[in-house]
Design a protein around this motif. Structure first.
Motif, PDB file in Angstrom:
ATOM      1  N   ALA A   9      31.562  86.427 118.912  1.00 13.10           N
ATOM      2  CA  ALA A   9      30.230  86.992 118.705  1.00 13.10           C
ATOM      3  C   ALA A   9      29.745  86.740 117.274  1.00 13.10           C
ATOM      4  O   ALA A   9      28.578  86.377 117.052  1.00 13.10           O
ATOM      5  CB  ALA A   9      30.239  88.489 119.015  1.00 13.10           C
ATOM      6  N   ASN A  10      30.641  86.909 116.313  1.00 10.11           N
ATOM      7  CA  ASN A  10      30.281  86.651 114.919  1.00 10.11           C
ATOM      8  C   ASN A  10      29.965  85.177 114.691  1.00 10.11           C
ATOM      9  O   ASN A  10      29.042  84.831 113.943  1.00 10.11           O
ATOM     10  CB  ASN A  10      31.416  87.085 113.993  1.00 10.11           C
ATOM     11  N   MET A  11      30.734  84.308 115.337  1.00 10.46           N
ATOM     12  CA  MET A  11      30.509  82.869 115.194  1.00 10.46           C
ATOM     13  C   MET A  11      29.166  82.462 115.799  1.00 10.46           C
ATOM     14  O   MET A  11      28.429  81.656 115.214  1.00 10.46           O
ATOM     15  CB  MET A  11      31.652  82.103 115.856  1.00 10.46           C
ATOM     16  N   GLN A  12      28.844  83.017 116.949  1.00  6.41           N
ATOM     17  CA  GLN A  12      27.569  82.690 117.580  1.00  6.41           C
ATOM     18  C   GLN A  12      26.400  83.132 116.711  1.00  6.41           C
ATOM     19  O   GLN A  12      25.390  82.425 116.598  1.00  6.41           O
ATOM     20  CB  GLN A  12      27.483  83.329 118.964  1.00  6.41           C
ATOM     21  N   ALA A  13      26.523  84.279 116.070  1.00  4.03           N
ATOM     22  CA  ALA A  13      25.462  84.746 115.175  1.00  4.03           C
ATOM     23  C   ALA A  13      25.308  83.815 113.974  1.00  4.03           C
ATOM     24  O   ALA A  13      24.183  83.501 113.552  1.00  4.03           O
ATOM     25  CB  ALA A  13      25.764  86.167 114.711  1.00  4.03           C
ATOM     26  N   LEU A  20      26.169  80.594 113.907  1.00  6.13           N
ATOM     27  CA  LEU A  20      25.624  79.329 114.401  1.00  6.13           C
ATOM     28  C   LEU A  20      24.112  79.425 114.605  1.00  6.13           C
ATOM     29  O   LEU A  20      23.365  78.475 114.319  1.00  6.13           O
ATOM     30  CB  LEU A  20      26.314  78.934 115.708  1.00  6.13           C
ATOM     31  N   ALA A  21      23.670  80.555 115.096  1.00  5.81           N
ATOM     32  CA  ALA A  21      22.231  80.745 115.296  1.00  5.81           C
ATOM     33  C   ALA A  21      21.486  80.692 113.961  1.00  5.81           C
ATOM     34  O   ALA A  21      20.353  80.213 113.881  1.00  5.81           O
ATOM     35  CB  ALA A  21      21.972  82.076 115.990  1.00  5.81           C
ATOM     36  N   ARG A  22      22.129  81.151 112.914  1.00 10.55           N
ATOM     37  CA  ARG A  22      21.488  81.172 111.599  1.00 10.55           C
ATOM     38  C   ARG A  22      21.550  79.814 110.901  1.00 10.55           C
ATOM     39  O   ARG A  22      20.561  79.375 110.292  1.00 10.55           O
ATOM     40  CB  ARG A  22      22.168  82.232 110.715  1.00 10.55           C
ATOM     41  N   TYR A  23      22.719  79.121 110.992  1.00 15.67           N
ATOM     42  CA  TYR A  23      22.924  77.902 110.203  1.00 15.67           C
ATOM     43  C   TYR A  23      22.843  76.614 111.023  1.00 15.67           C
ATOM     44  O   TYR A  23      22.731  75.534 110.446  1.00 15.67           O
ATOM     45  CB  TYR A  23      24.278  77.965 109.489  1.00 15.67           C
ATOM     46  N   GLY A  24      22.934  76.697 112.329  1.00 14.05           N
ATOM     47  CA  GLY A  24      22.724  75.535 113.163  1.00 14.05           C
ATOM     48  C   GLY A  24      23.959  74.768 113.577  1.00 14.05           C
ATOM     49  O   GLY A  24      23.982  74.155 114.641  1.00 14.05           O
ATOM     50  N   ILE A  44      27.863  76.285 108.146  1.00 17.37           N
ATOM     51  CA  ILE A  44      28.185  77.690 107.854  1.00 17.37           C
ATOM     52  C   ILE A  44      29.034  77.726 106.584  1.00 17.37           C
ATOM     53  O   ILE A  44      30.100  77.108 106.525  1.00 17.37           O
ATOM     54  CB  ILE A  44      28.957  78.343 109.008  1.00 17.37           C
ATOM     55  N   PRO A  45      28.613  78.416 105.536  1.00 16.86           N
ATOM     56  CA  PRO A  45      29.402  78.450 104.297  1.00 16.86           C
ATOM     57  C   PRO A  45      30.811  79.013 104.542  1.00 16.86           C
ATOM     58  O   PRO A  45      30.982  79.973 105.297  1.00 16.86           O
ATOM     59  CB  PRO A  45      28.595  79.380 103.383  1.00 16.86           C
ATOM     60  N   VAL A  46      31.802  78.403 103.899  1.00 13.96           N
ATOM     61  CA  VAL A  46      33.174  78.872 104.083  1.00 13.96           C
ATOM     62  C   VAL A  46      33.330  80.304 103.567  1.00 13.96           C
ATOM     63  O   VAL A  46      34.230  81.038 103.993  1.00 13.96           O
ATOM     64  CB  VAL A  46      34.165  77.905 103.393  1.00 13.96           C
ATOM     65  N   SER A  47      32.423  80.721 102.701  1.00 15.65           N
ATOM     66  CA  SER A  47      32.468  82.097 102.181  1.00 15.65           C
ATOM     67  C   SER A  47      32.222  83.132 103.273  1.00 15.65           C
ATOM     68  O   SER A  47      32.535  84.316 103.100  1.00 15.65           O
ATOM     69  CB  SER A  47      31.435  82.274 101.063  1.00 15.65           C
ATOM     70  N   LEU A  48      31.668  82.704 104.433  1.00 12.45           N
ATOM     71  CA  LEU A  48      31.430  83.632 105.541  1.00 12.45           C
ATOM     72  C   LEU A  48      32.637  83.777 106.457  1.00 12.45           C
ATOM     73  O   LEU A  48      32.585  84.544 107.427  1.00 12.45           O
ATOM     74  CB  LEU A  48      30.220  83.177 106.355  1.00 12.45           C
TER      75      LEU A  48
END
Length: 454
Positions: free
Chosen positions: A194-198, A200-204, A209-213
């Motif tokens: 769920a966190n990954m999908q969110a 991906l929706a933000r960064y494409g 996706i920044p490694v800091s996330l």
């Protein structure tokens, strides 16, 4: 048998630090004394080692390594990583099953053990992975010769799936009946997805996706949810559970209890990467520090260090997991998770832990949790597995010193003050250090590791 006397040494184990000497007769610790050895002690020794005030500890037991063989030899091998472990004062390891193919049947388990008998520079125990269909393998396995099994209750590097429902219950029931401890990687796939999908929706894309996330995607909620499920199963069936690489204060506070591991149904491990006060600061981390579970916050690191001191966390394992540098430098979330730690974990831990605590959690703790008949303290008649640690002028850890073929360390650039000067396994010196790296002897390698059933 040859007799070796190590004297003018600071003896260090869970009971404290004191000046003394140790005599080794063949493969065993013959005697331990405080102060200076007598003339008779000196005369009886075939080999005399003046430690010049260095610290002698029981060999460290790392119950969480990924030595990558079979199938991933381009990253590392049992030979290369056990050399690095011996250089780090580690004398025994538990090797995880997520190789290629994974170690999920008796045949693969036996093949790994046979390979280690030829090539490993430490005592060695391969773990059987718990996957769908494993009950047939457990029924055919010599569980009396096994220290533990490994369950990935949440996928990580290697993609090993957990059994579900009744089959998972059968595993816990079987292990409870056999007194076999289950080591669990606890992260909740549903929360992570769920966190990954969110993200991906933000960064494409995963690359963007920044490694800091990474700590937000493999979140503290994912750790707590999965570990809670494992603890519930352990209590339901009376199975002995060991939670691997605890990374959050939440797990400590809600799931773990203080006390000696002998009386605990649920025990726990953390790692040097989660304990480190520098790496707890997000700005100090790069993709080289991307591991599963993710490193969390300074407050979590402090809680984990306190949990070691009050015996709420029972062991330290390195979760040594080498990847090539180019695999770690891939963009964003495509960077591989895992880091090599065995060679420099000891000097790093001595920058923020008392030596007695480090030794307690990497000798006495593993011996107690897993029923190992190894030297949990410096006492007579135990196997002569020892590490000599010297305090030296401040130096900076460098990738150039790395023995693993991956060629890098997550601790590069860190300043430390200790080096492993020598390592003995079963009375044989397997590492002798100098100002750079060390050399290894070849005798008496591949010493098998076996549980001493409680």
């Amino acid at each position: 048998m040859s007799r070796t006397l190590i004297y003018n040494v600071q003896l260090c184990d869970a009971s404290g630090i004191r000046k003394g000497f140790v005599a080794i007769d063949g493969t065993r610790i013959e005697s331990v004394g405080e102060g200076t050895p007598s003339p008779d002690d000196l005369n009886r020794a075939d080999t005399k080692i003046d430690a010049e005030g260095a610290m002698l500890v029981p060999g460290l037991i790392d119950t969480h390594v990924h030595f990558r063989e079979p199938g991933l030899e381009y990253k590392a091998t049992i030979l290369s990583e056990s050399r690095a472990a011996a250089a780090g004062g580690i004398t025994a390891v538990f090797d995880m099953p997520n190789t290629v193919p994974p170690t999920v049947n008796v045949e693969a388990l036996s093949a790994k053990a046979a390979l280690a008998a030829r090539e490993c520079h430490t005592r060695y125990m391969p773990l059987l992975g718990i996957v769908p269909g494993v009950m047939k393998e457990l029924a055919n396995a010599d569980t009396d010769a096994m220290c533990a099994v490994k369950l990935f209750l949440g996928t990580s590097t290697g993609g090993m799936r957990s059994p579900l429902g009744d089959e998972l219950a059968d595993v816990f029931r079987f292990c409870a009946e056999r007194g076999l401890r289950i080591i669990v990687h606890a992260e909740d796939n549903a929360v992570i997805d769920a966190n990954m999908q969110a993200a991906l929706a933000r960064y494409g894309s995963a690359e963007r996706i920044p490694v800091s996330l990474h700590p937000e995607i493999r979140s503290r909620q994912a750790c707590l949810s999965s570990a809670s499920h494992a603890v519930e199963l352990a209590h339901r069936f009376g199975a002995r559970l060991h939670i691997a690489h605890v990374s959050t204060a939440d797990e400590v506070r809600e799931l773990l209890q203080p006390g000696k591991p002998d009386g605990k149904l649920v025990t726990a491990e953390t790692t040097p990467l989660y304990l480190d006060p520098v790496l707890a600061e997000a700005r100090a981390r790069t993709s080289l520090h991307k591991v599963n579970p993710a490193i969390k916050t300074p407050a979590d690191a402090e809680a984990l260090r306190q949990a070691l001191q009050n015996d709420t966390i029972d062991t330290i394992g390195t979760d040594h997991a080498p990847h090539l540098r180019e695999e770690k430098m891939r963009p964003g979330m495509t960077a591989m998770s895992g880091a090599p730690s065995v060679q420099f974990a000891l000097p790093m831990m001595l920058t923020y832990l008392p030596p007695e605590t480090m030794v307690a959690k990497m000798t006495a703790g593993p011996c107690s949790v897993f029923g190992l008949g190894l030297a949990s303290a410096l006492i007579p008649d135990m196997p002569a597995d020892l590490a000599l640690i010297r305090e030296v002028p401040e130096y900076t850890i460098s990738d150039a010193d790395v023995l693993s073929p991956c060629g890098w360390t997550p601790f590069a650039g860190r300043t430390v003050r200790h080096k492993v000067a020598a390592t003995w396994i079963n009375g044989h010196q397997t590492f002798k250090g100098n100002d750079t790296v060390g050399t290894l002897a070849t005798e008496d390698i591949g010493i098998p590791l076996r549980p001493h059933k409680m």
